[in-house]
Design an enzyme around this catalytic site. Sequence first.
Site, PDB file in Angstrom:
ATOM      1  CD  GLU A  42      19.560 -24.887 -15.014  1.00 36.44           C
ATOM      2  OE1 GLU A  42      18.256 -25.121 -15.518  1.00 36.44           O
ATOM      3  OE2 GLU A  42      20.217 -25.290 -14.106  1.00 36.44           O
ATOM      4  CG  ASP A  87      -0.055   0.010   2.413  1.00 36.86           C
ATOM      5  OD1 ASP A  87       0.327   1.003   2.926  1.00 36.86           O
ATOM      6  OD2 ASP A  87      -0.083  -1.031   3.297  1.00 36.86           O
TER       7      ASP A  87
END
Length: 708
Positions: free
Chosen positions: A593, A513
């Site tokens: 990776e 928020d």
Amino acid sequence: MKIRHLFLLCLIAISATLSANGKTVIPITTDDISLIYKVDDKNGRLYQSYLGQKLSFDSDIVQLPLGNEAYLTHGMEDYFEPAIRVLHNDGNPSLLLKYISHENKQLQPGVDETVILLKDDKYPVEVKLHFIAYPKENIIKEYAEISHQEKKPVTLYNYASSLLHLNGSKYFLTEFAGDWAHEVNMKETELAFGKKMLDTKLGSRANMFCSPFFLLALDRKAEENAGDVLFGTIGWTGNYRFTFEVDNENGLRVLSGINPYASEYSLKPNEVFRTPEFIFTYSTEGKGKASRDFQRWARKYQLKDGEKSRMTLLNNWEATYFDFNKDNLIAIAKEAAELNLDMLVLDDGWFGSRNDDNSGLGDWKVNEEKLQGSLGDLISRINALGVKFGLWFEPEMVNEDSDLYREHPDWAIQIPGRKPVKGRNQLLLDFSRKEVVDAVYEQMCQVLDQGNIEYVKWDMNRSMAEVYSMTAEEQGSVQYDYMLGLYDFLERIISRYPDLLIEGCSGGGGRFDAGMLYYTPQIWCSDNTDAVDRVRIQYGTSFGYPVSAVGSHVSAVPNHQTGRKTSLHTRGVCAMAGTFGYELDPAKMTDEERREIREQIVEYKKYAQLVQNGLYYRLSNPFAEEIGAWEFVSEDGKEVLVNVVMLEIHGNMTVNYVKMKGLCVGQFYKDSNTGKIYPAEALMEVGIPMPLEFGEYKAYQIYLEMVE
Ligand code: GLA
């Protein structure tokens, strides 16, 4: 808009000053918006005459109808939801506010404040309406201050931060609701006569079920690039409520503020009750502009260090959960160094007796046995590798199995005589009490002083259900006071450690928020790190928050939430729409990776400024389309980064063209991958065709620069 049409129809050439027809006019304006108040000279009351596209001429403003009463009260002549409801101590429930005065001042260059003072003419109650306008960003913040000089306390039952009146032929409300791991889904509904409320009662997790922001489109459904849209949010981490009420004349009132549910506030004489800020913008170019204006404002004014560059990080949670020691943390830090990541974050489990989620919260003392030494030593060893260090806390919580709880059981929020309600095996500490805030603050500082801690992950893993403080005189104010306690704690932390970056978290994006963003400019957006789900979660999140606030990481496959496998490239593209990092154990990855991760980090660092501070354009709606596509454009329009993820694949697919936005018309842009040069108009009107590649969830990143 009805008012605008009405006023255009009767627009005649007049030359008048704003007060020429006897009314005091109070305009609150930005570069693109006008919010106009007028005082009725007959009854002395304040009315909202207009909200919409900026009115540049006094002659336009003078023509406006008086409108609707600005901050409607209970107990007099209004039949709908009031902004304020007060019970005087003699039992009288009425309030009638009259305009007394207003003043304008510049708070700082580019920020103007207007304060309107209203008073009741029978009781000594006053309301100050504050409007803070940011002209360049087209944002207005509004809050109210309520006070009185009666002999005894008065009870506040309703106390809105803002009441806005809108006049459209139709209203379409977009709400953003979800739950843990699938936050911020969108739903648009047409409003009819009566009330629709968006609210939360979860206490301190405003984003958990229903996000604390909305879009309200007038006349037609909200579009990305056209139409009148009001965007609103609230700078409050506690319970909020937005009420949308269509009245008998098809007028709409939008009331925003704290959720008054079970929160009547006993206001003492001369005490000032300050509501949180309602923050809004009004766009006549659809929800895209509303988001860009809000995001730009938030970066500049709401987020702590909102324009400062952010660290890439590796978090040990999904790599080790509670099962770690110094050796494996150092091994992970070495991996982080090799991958060129900025920071290692040590998540839950380093303190007290915490080896699972049943115990230890509240005891912020380093578990030196588990860490095989002091925290300071661990941090020094990690820093020596060239890696910064961050640490997890959950300061508002306590487990019953903790020294803190054994010593102070009354510090937990729980109802006397009833079995405590637990969430994730924990109780909430009563932050409405200063001694509780002080004690936890002291513990936290003692840890933060032990080494070079540059980041804190501030978690919050349960909601507030049974609200009761053992010491409060009035239980109705506990949730309000809790929030003030929390903000006070955070304020003290950021003043004492001004360079510390705090990332908020609450079981993912449960507490996201505008209030928290002031202290925690980064917030973990969701515990769901599945790349495909994240495209949608991050799309929804983009309506309420700037991209730089969105904590977004790559995690291992198959994804622990969905079991889905997506390529590292796709996961990287999705995570780059936020503050970038990894939640995995690099030691478990292949050399190939690891090489790809290194490249990803180089790519991200190249684009980081553009992602963080650029203008964000949504190029598709991933809830409705086969692709998720979004774009960052630098403020000067010279750099563009387009991101696309194929969300669906099916036989005989037609080509998806991604049409760019926000480019400088008349200029040419060069695609850095192919070297091809395109006119801006072609990129915006025709778009770039996405290749029809075999396989699921392919992702593409296209970086273009303006040809000088
Ligand atoms: C929450 C967070 C996770 C992790 C755990 C630790 O669930 O969302 O990222 O920090 O807590 O307990």
